[in-house]
Design an enzyme around this catalytic site. Structure first.
Site, PDB file in Angstrom:
ATOM      1  N   HIS A 155       0.824  -1.216   0.000  1.00  0.00           N
ATOM      2  CA  HIS A 155       0.000   0.000   0.000  1.00  0.00           C
ATOM      3  C   HIS A 155       0.858   1.267   0.000  1.00  0.00           C
ATOM      4  O   HIS A 155       0.306   2.376  -0.008  1.00  0.00           O
ATOM      5  CB  HIS A 155      -0.938   0.025   1.201  1.00  0.00           C
ATOM      6  CG  HIS A 155      -1.957  -1.067   1.202  1.00  0.00           C
ATOM      7  ND1 HIS A 155      -2.797  -1.304   0.126  1.00  0.00           N
ATOM      8  CD2 HIS A 155      -2.281  -1.996   2.140  1.00  0.00           C
ATOM      9  CE1 HIS A 155      -3.588  -2.325   0.415  1.00  0.00           C
ATOM     10  NE2 HIS A 155      -3.295  -2.768   1.611  1.00  0.00           N
ATOM     11  N   ASP A 189      -4.321 -13.063   3.485  1.00  0.00           N
ATOM     12  CA  ASP A 189      -5.558 -12.607   4.092  1.00  0.00           C
ATOM     13  C   ASP A 189      -6.789 -12.835   3.221  1.00  0.00           C
ATOM     14  O   ASP A 189      -7.901 -12.434   3.587  1.00  0.00           O
ATOM     15  CB  ASP A 189      -5.462 -11.139   4.509  1.00  0.00           C
ATOM     16  CG  ASP A 189      -4.802 -10.260   3.467  1.00  0.00           C
ATOM     17  OD1 ASP A 189      -4.519 -10.747   2.359  1.00  0.00           O
ATOM     18  OD2 ASP A 189      -4.545  -9.075   3.769  1.00  0.00           O
TER      19      ASP A 189
END
Length: 349
Positions: free
Chosen positions: A158, A282
């Protein structure tokens, strides 16, 4: 195959973040690294501590302005009367061109996209060692290893060239890809984290030498919201070199694997000389973020399919949070990947 990790990466221990406006414990904890390192050992990987590579790997991707901010902002923040224990932005500008703020508060807003990337005393040293793990794994592959696993914590996908966000400070996958570019003309990055790798996309969005491909939960109602949509294809020289595959929430094994087939076909069409996997775990059905529903056997199949590309590969850890299946998912992925991964001798020579 080696797992690259330094215990210094665990010294970053963020206190909290805001989720839907509520204060919550930050899930990007040092315990993640302990679980993943144990799982890598269980899969038969040999641990290795990366050398100290200084600022060079980070500087290959990130602006000097941003690196100076990361290195010095915590000390500056502590001089503010009544400041929080960690650097957390409270202003979010609607534009970033023009003047550069001089104040610590203004610069925090300029360089941090959200409140989930607090900066403490150990954040920058830990992030730098995480980047060293990625760069060293890439160096091992450049020197002839078929593959290497960088246990990067804190994660990185990110982080933009001059922005932290989403638990990320330095973009480890981008750093690994840039290192591989020293040897091969084209590198592909495949991101399988449940969240779109918006920072990685941003770093390479106008470049044709690095193909960025991401499978992730549809961002229309899921972080990072503003990036990761199917119509984002790159710009300028990079038009056609970014490929997003947003998936319906709770997509399971079969849907994920079908999208992965499309991703792998696009990578094959790019004909890269090396591959970087932004390895988020995830997407798991039991992960706290609950975006997708991949099973542990599903991760084995995902690893197997990626291994069939038979490319020199750097695996860079991204998300995957503390839950019962975290370690098993890494072991399953690595087992599947190694069972099918065969690279011609001297592929990067």
């Amino acid at each position: 195959m080696k797992v690259i990790f330094d215990a210094a990466q665990k010294r970053h221990y963020p206190g909290f973040f805001l989720t839907s406006g509520a204060r919550a414990a930050n899930p990007e904890t040092p315990a993640r690294a302990d679980i993943l390192l144990s799982a890598a050992r269980d899969a038969g990987l040999t641990p290795e501590v990366p050398p100290d590579l200084g600022l060079a790997p980070a500087a290959s991707i990130h602006t000097p302005e941003y690196l100076a901010f990361l290195e010095g902002i915590f000390a500056r923040w502590q001089r503010i009367e009544g400041a929080s224990d960690e650097v957390i932005p409270n202003i979010h500008p609607d534009r970033r061109g023009g003047a550069y703020p001089l104040s610590a508060v203004g610069q925090a807003g300029y360089h941090m996209t959200d409140t989930s990337c607090p900066i403490g005393a150990e954040t920058f040293p830990a992030a730098l060692r995480s980047a060293h793990a990625a760069a060293h794994a890439a160096d091992l592959v450049r020197q002839g290893d078929d593959a290497a696993y960088a246990l990067c914590r804190p994660p990185g996908h990110h982080a933009f060239k001059d922005l932290a966000g989403g638990f990320c400070y330095l973009n480890n996958a981008a750093i690994a890809a840039q290192a591989l570019r020293c040897t091969v003309p084209r590198v592909a990055i495949l991101d399988i984290d449940v969240h779109h790798g918006n920072g990685t996309q941003g770093v390479f969005y106008d470049r044709a030498d690095v193909l960025t491909v991401s499978l992730h939960a549809d961002p229309t109602r899921f972080y990072p919201f503003f990036w990761g949509h199917a119509d984002e294809r790159g710009e300028g020289a990079g038009l056609g070199y970014n490929f997003n595959l947003p998936l319906v929430r709770k997509t399971g094994d079969e849907g994920f694997l079908a999208a992965l087939d499309r991703a792998l076909a696009r990578i094959a069409a790019f004909c890269p000389g090396a591959l970087v996997i932004a390895l988020g775990l995830d997407a798991y059905e039991g992960d706290p973020f609950a975006g997708l529903s991949v099973s542990t056997p599903g991760f084995r199949r995902i690893g197997g399919k990626i291994g069939e590309l038979a490319l020199p590969t750097v695996l860079v850890q991204e998300g995957g949070y503390v839950c019962e299946g975290l370690g098993c998912n890494l072991t399953a992925f690595l087992d599947g990947f190694r069972a099918s991964h065969r690279v011609a001798e001297g592929a990067l020579a």
